[in-house]
Design an enzyme around this catalytic site. Structure first.
Site, mmCIF file in Angstrom:
data_model
loop_
_atom_site.group_PDB
_atom_site.id
_atom_site.type_symbol
_atom_site.label_atom_id
_atom_site.label_comp_id
_atom_site.label_asym_id
_atom_site.label_seq_id
_atom_site.Cartn_x
_atom_site.Cartn_y
_atom_site.Cartn_z
ATOM 1 N N HIS A 14 0.839 -1.194 0.000
ATOM 2 C CA HIS A 14 0.000 0.000 0.000
ATOM 3 C C HIS A 14 0.877 1.247 0.000
ATOM 4 O O HIS A 14 2.082 1.190 0.210
ATOM 5 C CB HIS A 14 -0.988 0.010 1.181
ATOM 6 C CG HIS A 14 -0.393 0.211 2.530
ATOM 7 N ND1 HIS A 14 -1.145 0.460 3.650
ATOM 8 C CD2 HIS A 14 0.896 0.201 2.962
ATOM 9 C CE1 HIS A 14 -0.359 0.602 4.698
ATOM 10 N NE2 HIS A 14 0.875 0.448 4.321
ATOM 11 N N CYS A 33 5.628 5.973 4.864
ATOM 12 C CA CYS A 33 4.479 5.273 4.285
ATOM 13 C C CYS A 33 3.958 5.955 3.026
ATOM 14 O O CYS A 33 3.097 5.428 2.339
ATOM 15 C CB CYS A 33 3.365 5.152 5.319
ATOM 16 S SG CYS A 33 3.888 4.205 6.739
ATOM 17 N N HIS A 39 4.913 0.131 -0.325
ATOM 18 C CA HIS A 39 5.727 -0.770 0.504
ATOM 19 C C HIS A 39 4.790 -1.851 1.004
ATOM 20 O O HIS A 39 3.573 -1.726 0.867
ATOM 21 C CB HIS A 39 6.358 -0.001 1.676
ATOM 22 C CG HIS A 39 5.344 0.571 2.597
ATOM 23 N ND1 HIS A 39 4.728 1.764 2.364
ATOM 24 C CD2 HIS A 39 4.772 0.082 3.735
ATOM 25 C CE1 HIS A 39 3.843 2.003 3.310
ATOM 26 N NE2 HIS A 39 3.844 0.990 4.160
ATOM 27 N N HIS A 41 3.416 -5.159 3.747
ATOM 28 C CA HIS A 41 3.284 -5.679 5.108
ATOM 29 C C HIS A 41 2.808 -7.122 5.061
ATOM 30 O O HIS A 41 2.076 -7.505 4.143
ATOM 31 C CB HIS A 41 2.243 -4.894 5.917
ATOM 32 C CG HIS A 41 2.604 -3.477 6.165
ATOM 33 N ND1 HIS A 41 3.514 -3.103 7.130
ATOM 34 C CD2 HIS A 41 2.182 -2.334 5.584
ATOM 35 C CE1 HIS A 41 3.627 -1.784 7.129
ATOM 36 N NE2 HIS A 41 2.830 -1.290 6.200
ATOM 37 N N ASP A 79 -4.782 -10.619 -0.673
ATOM 38 C CA ASP A 79 -3.469 -11.253 -0.569
ATOM 39 C C ASP A 79 -2.668 -11.055 -1.858
ATOM 40 O O ASP A 79 -3.160 -11.333 -2.958
ATOM 41 C CB ASP A 79 -3.634 -12.749 -0.280
ATOM 42 C CG ASP A 79 -2.320 -13.406 0.092
ATOM 43 O OD1 ASP A 79 -1.473 -12.748 0.736
ATOM 44 O OD2 ASP A 79 -2.137 -14.600 -0.263
ATOM 45 N N HIS A 80 -1.434 -10.561 -1.704
ATOM 46 C CA HIS A 80 -0.546 -10.273 -2.836
ATOM 47 C C HIS A 80 -1.135 -9.243 -3.787
ATOM 48 O O HIS A 80 -0.931 -9.305 -5.007
ATOM 49 C CB HIS A 80 -0.137 -11.564 -3.564
ATOM 50 C CG HIS A 80 0.814 -12.394 -2.754
ATOM 51 N ND1 HIS A 80 0.419 -13.097 -1.638
ATOM 52 C CD2 HIS A 80 2.148 -12.607 -2.874
ATOM 53 C CE1 HIS A 80 1.465 -13.698 -1.108
ATOM 54 N NE2 HIS A 80 2.532 -13.419 -1.831
ATOM 55 N N GLU A 124 -0.593 -4.852 11.652
ATOM 56 C CA GLU A 124 0.124 -4.429 10.449
ATOM 57 C C GLU A 124 1.629 -4.642 10.591
ATOM 58 O O GLU A 124 2.324 -4.955 9.631
ATOM 59 C CB GLU A 124 -0.181 -2.964 10.146
ATOM 60 C CG GLU A 124 0.311 -2.510 8.788
ATOM 61 C CD GLU A 124 -0.158 -1.108 8.465
ATOM 62 O OE1 GLU A 124 -0.999 -0.965 7.571
ATOM 63 O OE2 GLU A 124 0.289 -0.161 9.123
HETATM 64 NI NI NI Z 1 2.503 0.626 5.616
#
Ligand code: NI
Length: 136
Positions: A14, A33, A39, A41, A79-80, A124
């Protein structure tokens, strides 16, 4: 009454960015961020359901059914994926952990097989967890 919790995990990327802010404001508010290319998580999701224990099954909710709902309605969609671009239920929101958890709550609340959704927790990072609570 009793609560039952199912844990699932997903990995996603995100970028925290408000298009109404200037570049300097985005940088000031979102810092790392706000990295333009995003980036990632490894998220941990915990979904908690409350209800009575059914005498016939001994279950509050069939965890196999709950798992299938969470995987179909949430995990398969995030996911992904890139949460700013790929996920219909996150369209138009800044994908902070708070907003992701709220959106997941809305997706799941009406789809719980039995009992009532009372908490969606989203971890997160090692140190950052958010929780949405609701119910009756
Ligand atoms: Ni983040």
């Amino acid at each position: 009454m009793m609560t039952v919790t199912r844990r699932e995990t997903f990995s996603a990327s995100h970028r925290l960015y408000n298009p109404a802010f200037s570049d300097a404001q985005n940088e000031a508010v979102f810092d790392k961020c706000n990295n333009p290319n995003g980036h990632g998580h490894n998220y941990e999701l915990e979904v908690t359901v409350e209800g009575p224990v059914h005498p016939d099954t001994g279950y509050v909710v069939d965890l196999k059914q709950l798992k299938e709902v969470i995987r179909r309605e949430v995990i398969a969609k995030v996911d992904h994926k890139h949460l700013n671009h790929d996920v219909e239920f996150l369209r138009g929101v800044i994908p902070t952990a708070e907003n992701i958890a709220l959106a997941i709550w809305k997706v799941l609340a009406e789809r719980i097989p039995s009992g009532q959704l009372v908490s969606v927790r989203l971890r997160e990072t090692e140190n950052n967890v958010v929780e949405v609570r609701g119910g009756k």
